[in-house]
Design an enzyme around this catalytic site. Structure first.
Site: not given
Ligand code: SF4
Length: 280
Positions: A41, A125, A127, A162, A190, A220
């Protein structure tokens, strides 16, 4: 003016991996290369890759022959099935982030074991749409713990997009716990997201203005901006240095900068340069 940059601002592991794979594929592929939706993005990074020959399509059926680079958000089951049927006409380069893969594994476990799934995330989204397609969209997707209906549940599985805020996930656990006979929780936020948000919050507490750099469509980055705004009203989410206004910095002594997982470090450097030149 003092300038502070959050330590982990900029490309995350999953994005770096996806961009590197895309660049390598563009270099060696003899076939036309595609991504389904923008690879990350960030419009300027996407444009740069398009200039190198990467074509963004909106649906898999737009690709007749070529190489498809699966972006870090992953791909839906329907698209995966379609591509499998196409066989060798479309070669796949899988750049799905391992954290997203892990979330999919957990989601499948919950589905297979008969849990009613609650998914903290944005239902639009890519994902979230992609992952839920593997369990026939059998999940309650919610964005705030207050959205969870207050009733009794037997067997609930809780999971997260995530890039969600860890505090929201924690509050979701607190909301569900008294309502369920059994609650199984997989923390699929994540690590990068958790660390980045923590750093941004700490930085926002000690500066006069926060600049959050990254695409307006980046989940994010939007979350980072929210985290900073909670600490400091004087927070601005910008896409590039061009969005900065000199007037914001009048009387400011300390500036904090953080950036989303899809923001290249050159963009951060441009903002620093802008700020350094302000005094002149
Ligand atoms: S590390 Fe985290 S923020 Fe980056 S692409 Fe993977 S899941 Fe998405």
């Amino acid at each position: 003016m003092e300038i502070y940059v959050a330590r982990s601002a900029g490309f995350c592991y999953g994005v770096k991996r996806a961009i590197n794979l895309a660049k390598k594929t563009l270099e060696k592929s003899k076939l036309k290369c595609f991504t389904l939706g923008p690879i990350i993005h960030n419009p300027s990074v996407v444009k740069e890759l398009e200039d190198q020959g990467l074509k963004v399509v909106n649906k898999v059926s737009d690709i007749k022959k070529g190489t498809l680079i699966i972006r870090s958000h992953g791909i839906s089951k329907e698209d995966k099935d379609y591509l499998d049927r196409k066989g060798e006409e479309i070669i796949l380069v899988d750049a799905t982030c391992p954290f997203v893969e892990k979330a999919l594994d957990k989601l499948k476990i919950l589905s297979k074991e008969g849990y009613e799934i609650f998914y903290l995330g944005d239902k639009n989204h890519p994902e979230v749409k992609g992952l839920l397609s593997y369990i026939n969209n059998q999940a309650v997707v919610f964005e705030r713990p207050d959205d969870i209906p207050c009733k009794k549940y037997k067997k609930v599985g809780l999971i997260s997009q995530t890039t969600q805020k860890p505090e929201l996930f924690k509050r979701s656990v607190e909301k569900l716990l008294p309502l369920c006979e059994e609650l199984r929780v997989f923390n699929t936020i994540c690590q990068t997201t958790t660390i980045r948000q923590k750093e941004a919050r700490e930085l926002a507490k000690k500066v006069d203005i926060m600049i959050v750099l990254g695409g307006k469509m980046s989940a994010n980055t939007k979350k980072l901006a929210e985290v900073c705004k909670n600490e400091l009203e004087n927070t601005y989410h910008i896409e590039t240095v061009k969005d900065l206004k000199k007037s914001w910095f009048r009387g400011v002594k300390k500036v904090g900068i953080t950036a989303g997982a899809s923001t290249p470090k050159e963009h951060i450097e441009e903002v620093i340069e802008f700020l350094e030149n302000l005094g002149e």
